[in-house]
Design an enzyme around this catalytic site. Structure first.
Site, mmCIF file in Angstrom:
data_model
loop_
_atom_site.group_PDB
_atom_site.id
_atom_site.type_symbol
_atom_site.label_atom_id
_atom_site.label_comp_id
_atom_site.label_asym_id
_atom_site.label_seq_id
_atom_site.Cartn_x
_atom_site.Cartn_y
_atom_site.Cartn_z
ATOM 1 N N HIS A 34 11.721 -38.388 -0.628
ATOM 2 C CA HIS A 34 12.166 -39.648 -1.212
ATOM 3 C C HIS A 34 11.018 -40.422 -1.852
ATOM 4 C CE1 HIS A 34 14.441 -43.658 -0.705
ATOM 5 N NE2 HIS A 34 15.239 -42.899 -1.418
ATOM 6 N N LYS A 92 8.085 -41.779 -4.410
ATOM 7 C CA LYS A 92 7.949 -42.042 -5.844
ATOM 8 C C LYS A 92 6.482 -42.346 -6.111
ATOM 9 C CE LYS A 92 12.395 -43.429 -4.855
ATOM 10 N NZ LYS A 92 12.940 -43.638 -3.516
ATOM 11 N N ASP A 146 -5.201 -39.423 -14.015
ATOM 12 C CA ASP A 146 -6.659 -39.269 -14.119
ATOM 13 C C ASP A 146 -7.376 -39.606 -12.821
ATOM 14 O OD1 ASP A 146 -6.336 -38.484 -16.740
ATOM 15 O OD2 ASP A 146 -6.819 -40.442 -17.582
ATOM 16 N N HIS A 206 17.737 -52.663 -4.713
ATOM 17 C CA HIS A 206 17.164 -51.388 -4.270
ATOM 18 C C HIS A 206 15.735 -51.559 -3.761
ATOM 19 C CE1 HIS A 206 16.152 -46.956 -4.863
ATOM 20 N NE2 HIS A 206 17.298 -46.922 -4.213
ATOM 21 N N LYS A 222 12.613 -52.256 -1.366
ATOM 22 C CA LYS A 222 12.398 -51.897 0.039
ATOM 23 C C LYS A 222 11.045 -52.445 0.458
ATOM 24 C CE LYS A 222 13.839 -47.805 -2.237
ATOM 25 N NZ LYS A 222 15.085 -47.457 -1.660
ATOM 26 N N ASP A 250 4.282 -62.893 8.051
ATOM 27 C CA ASP A 250 3.340 -64.019 8.108
ATOM 28 C C ASP A 250 2.639 -64.229 6.769
ATOM 29 O OD1 ASP A 250 4.160 -64.410 10.673
ATOM 30 O OD2 ASP A 250 2.381 -63.563 11.626
#
Length: 474
Positions: free
Chosen positions: A216, A218, A223, A392, A394, A399
């Protein structure tokens, strides 16, 4: 007519198989509720329970993506400047979080970093395309979903052009997540010299032992100096929405500095785990020119690790909270431990807020998430439904200094079954910027209260309860 002995043999073979599966479930010493769910499914759902267990119930605990020797050898080729915790402006609780991440995920604590925060697909893809076009040596790109839609073809065209210029271009995509993308889309890149591979290709005879464990993550590394990490896949839904809906709201980061080597390490481990002929060695990277105290760690997690890495990170961060805990997640299916930790924080008068979408891309997961709302509200947790479209994003803010965000949903699957990665950020300014984003999103939400939520239709409440029963194995 079949012989009687054949029917008896098949019957006892099935019984032995079911009992063997039950014994395996019990020996794994999983969460008791989840174990009980599987045992009941195996016993009371003939054939269906067995099929479900074979596809979704087995564990990969104890296996390794990389041997200890190869891991140490690969890490020895990295050259980040090691940050001395004793000289950093971190309190003891924050240092303990750093040590936890380091011990469970070999996560280096780095400083000398830069970050840019994206909350829309338009700004993220514009920056990504610009960086890809400026690449001079290598591009490593990994996504759960890489769609063959407008933005997918735009990214693919850049990758093809760069491969033809002689750059090393590697693309890793999840086979199930990107299942809708046609073979000709991948073939076009391969024919141009882009190295393209699916993660855990699901086909016979590997169907049952691969379908449940998805990559899952991404990640993009360009470089060895520029990285991208977050929740956005490569798909038009982040630019144009899905159907008639608004563009999906998500969070993504562009990062520079020493932390990029951690992203590169994660990609190389995943790539080499596939045992493809074209293995990747850790390239020589130039030291960053950044000089600051922006502390970051990359925490990776997956079903093969000894620990539920990100569940432990979330638990530790929640237990550290003294003022506030703000969570955004598309699916809210917490483990019992995390649910109780949030309740304990709220009952201790810590400001706990959870934001989930009003309209989800999965009706079943939406109802499963809603089933946890009542007990949250009872404990004093503030719950917000995001109205404009699919939320979507997450992440969690704790604090004044701690932020974690990346690919990890606040649910069972992300914590236990998926290969995930999150950034841990230790910085007041970034924390303040993320809080501003959270409060801006709150202006687009409906805040729930217990009285009105309790009056929702009886049929909806019943369906939520039914879905809740199977949430441990969703």
């Amino acid at each position: 007519m079949y012989p009687v002995w054949l029917d008896i043999t098949l019957y006892w073979l099935y019984v032995v198989t079911i009992l063997s599966c039950v014994i395996v479930v019990l020996k794994e010493n999983r969460n008791p509720i989840r174990s009980l769910a599987w045992v009941l499914a195996l016993i009371f759902l003939p054939f269906a329970g067995l099929v479900l267990y074979l596809f979704f119930g087995r564990s990969m605990r104890g296996q390794r993506m990389i041997s200890r020797h190869n891991k140490l050898e690969l890490m020895s080729t990295m050259n980040p400047r090691k940050a001395d915790l004793s000289t950093r402006d971190l309190d003891e609780a924050e240092k303990s979080l750093v040590k936890l991440a380091r011990n469970i995920s070999s996560s280096l604590y780095t400083v000398n970093n830069g970050i840019r925060i994206f909350t829309t697909g338009a700004e993220k893809f514009e920056a990504l395309k610009h960086d890809l076009e400026d690449a001079r040596e290598s591009i490593y790109l990994q996504y759960y979903i890489f769609n063959d839609d407008n933005i997918g073809y735009e990214i693919a065209d850049i990758l093809i052009a760069k491969a033809r210029q002689g750059l090393k271009v590697c693309v890793l995509y999840d086979h199930i997540g990107s299942f809708s993308s046609k073979n000709k889309f991948w073939r076009r890149m391969k024919e141009a010299g882009v190295m393209v591979h699916p993660f855990f290709r699901v086909n016979f005879p590997h169907l049952a032992n691969r379908i449940n464990w998805r990559n899952h993550r991404k990640l993009v590394v360009i470089d060895g100096a520029i990285g991208y990490i977050g929740g956005m896949n490569i798909a038009d839904r982040y630019n144009r929405g899905a159907g008639k809906g608004a563009p999906w709201r998500d969070t993504h980061f562009r990062i520079e500095g020493d932390i990029v080597q951690s992203l590169l390490f994660s990609f190389i481990v995943d790539w080499n785990f596939l045992e493809q002929p074209a293995r990747i060695e850790f390239p020589k990277t130039k030291p960053t020119q950044l000089q600051n105290n922006l502390g970051m760690q990359l925490v990776t997690a997956g079903p093969m690790g000894q620990w539920d890495n990100l569940a432990l990170i979330y638990m530790k961060a929640i237990s550290m909270a003294r003022k506030c805990i703000y969570i955004q997640t598309p699916y809210f299916l917490p483990t019992d431990a995390l649910q109780h930790a949030l309740e304990a924080a709220a009952l201790s008068k810590i400001d706990v807020r959870i934001m989930i979408p009003r309209h989800s891309d999965s009706r079943m997961l939406q109802y499963a998430s809603f089933s946890y709302v009542t007990q949250c509200l009872k404990a004093g947790i503030k719950v917000y439904l995001y109205n404009p479209g699919m939320l979507h994003a997450k992440g969690m803010i704790v604090d004044d200094r701690i932020v974690t965000a990346g690919s990890t949903n606040f649910d069972f699957r992300s914590f236990e079954n998926n290969f995930e990665c999150n950034l841990l950020i230790y910085d007041r300014e970034i924390n303040s910027r993320m809080r501003d984003i959270f409060f801006r999103d709150m202006g687009r939400c409906t805040k729930l209260n217990y009285e009105s939520w309790h009056r929702r239709p009886l049929l909806q409440r019943a369906w939520e309860s039914i879905v809740r029963l199977i949430s441990p194995i969703l």
